[in-house]
Design a protein around this motif. Structure first.
Motif, short mmCIF file in Angstrom:
data_model
loop_
_atom_site.label_atom_id
_atom_site.label_comp_id
_atom_site.label_asym_id
_atom_site.label_seq_id
_atom_site.Cartn_x
_atom_site.Cartn_y
_atom_site.Cartn_z
N SER A 77 26.90 38.81 66.46
CA SER A 77 27.86 39.65 67.14
C SER A 77 27.38 40.85 67.69
O SER A 77 26.62 41.40 67.23
CB SER A 77 29.07 39.86 66.03
N GLU B 164 23.48 36.08 75.64
CA GLU B 164 24.74 36.50 76.41
C GLU B 164 25.25 35.31 77.34
O GLU B 164 26.38 35.25 77.67
CB GLU B 164 24.88 37.88 77.07
N ARG C 46 27.49 33.28 75.61
CA ARG C 46 28.81 33.61 75.03
C ARG C 46 29.97 32.82 75.49
O ARG C 46 30.36 32.42 76.48
CB ARG C 46 29.00 34.93 75.42
N ARG D 97 30.52 33.46 68.26
CA ARG D 97 30.79 34.04 69.32
C ARG D 97 29.83 33.36 70.36
O ARG D 97 30.07 33.60 71.78
CB ARG D 97 30.48 35.57 69.16
N TYR D 98 28.88 32.46 69.90
CA TYR D 98 27.93 31.82 71.00
C TYR D 98 27.62 30.55 70.74
O TYR D 98 27.98 29.89 69.62
CB TYR D 98 26.74 32.57 70.77
#
Length: 293
Positions: A152, A200, A203, A220-221
């Protein structure tokens, strides 16, 4: 005649009670304690005592003494801690009372589990993209398998407050994230900028709940992690190298490289170990020794 639950069901019942009582803080620890209590329940039944309610401190010591002939010290200590917590729950041990530490008779084979950079690259070449990226992250930042599922940004989740050396992450640059480690501890990790940019790109639009070994995490990924990634890593390692030290070997690699870097910066071997222990999330320099063999 009274009917008693099977050992596994007994262990599950008491590990849940320990979790609800607050004696253990995470479902991962509950699962670990469940294993130790199952072995104790099986031993009791074999000795004509069919339920964990029959366990006493003396019987616990008898069980652990016998167990010491068959398992290593780490497993023996885990079993002792689980039984000790149960006896506290049952009021058979005072709050600060402890079971005696028993030494395992089986000698543990001590060998390095680390991988070289060249070996890691060969393994990565044999993995699917989402697992390959997870491997690069674990290698670069010393992450556990389940921690990959909990990555995170700092803006979304701050680390728990723990004493840290001002030279933590010395000699490295990157982007800081948090992960949820053992016992639910949230700690800060550093990911090299190029890897952070690739992370990112993975994501999710919205976090989702993922389950790994019966524990739920907020992911989150779209990234490999947990037990499926560990199995993928071991399989790729066997194909690439003809052997596998397990995905945990990547933490050994991280620890050894970081200890070399940290002690060069601070000029002290023991302080270097403390820094590595904080980066790995166990916060005990003596545990770092296991990673430096």
């Amino acid at each position: 005649m009274a009917s008693f639950a099977k050992p596994a069901k007994q262990a599950d019942k008491y590990s849940r009670e320990l979790f609800r009582s607050g004696q253990i803080k995470s479902l991962g620890t509950a699962r670990t304690y469940n294993e130790g209590l199952t072995r104790a329940a099986e031993w009791l039944r074999a000795n004509h005592l069919p339920d964990l309610r029959d366990l006493t401190p003396q019987l616990a010591q008898d069980f652990l003494t016998q167990r010491a002939t068959a398992v290593g010290q780490k497993t023996l200590d885990r079993d002792r801690q689980s039984i000790q917590s149960l006896l506290h729950l049952q009021g058979k041990l005072a709050a600060k009372e402890r079971l005696p530490i028993i030494r395992a008779e089986r000698q543990q084979v001590l060998s390095s589990r680390n991988y070289t950079n060249e070996q890691v690259q060969r393994i990565i070449e044999r993995m699917a993209p989402h697992n390959a990226l997870a491997t690069e992250l674990a290698y670069a930042s010393g992450l556990r398998a389940h921690e990959l599922l909990t990555l995170s940004p700092l803006v979304d989740r701050q680390p728990d407050v723990r004493p840290t050396d001002p030279e933590k992450f010395c000699g490295r640059e990157g982007v800081r994230y948090t992960v949820e480690g053992k016992g639910g501890l949230c700690r800060e990790v550093l990911i090299p900028t190029p890897l952070a940019e690739r992370l990112e790109a993975c994501r999710r639009d919205e976090p989702i709940q993922v389950t790994d070994r019966k524990v739920h995490y907020l992911s989150r990924y779209n990234l490999g992690g947990g037990q499926p990634w560990s199995k993928s890593f071991s399989s790729a390692s066997l194909r690439a190298l003809g052997f596998s030290n397990g995905a945990h070997g990547l933490r050994h690699s991280y620890a050894q490289q970081r200890h070399y870097e940290a002690q060069l910066t601070v000029g002290e071997v023991e302080r270097g170990k403390r820094i590595v222990s904080q980066e790995l999330g166990h916060f005990r320099a003596d545990i770092t020794d296991a990673y430096l063999r």
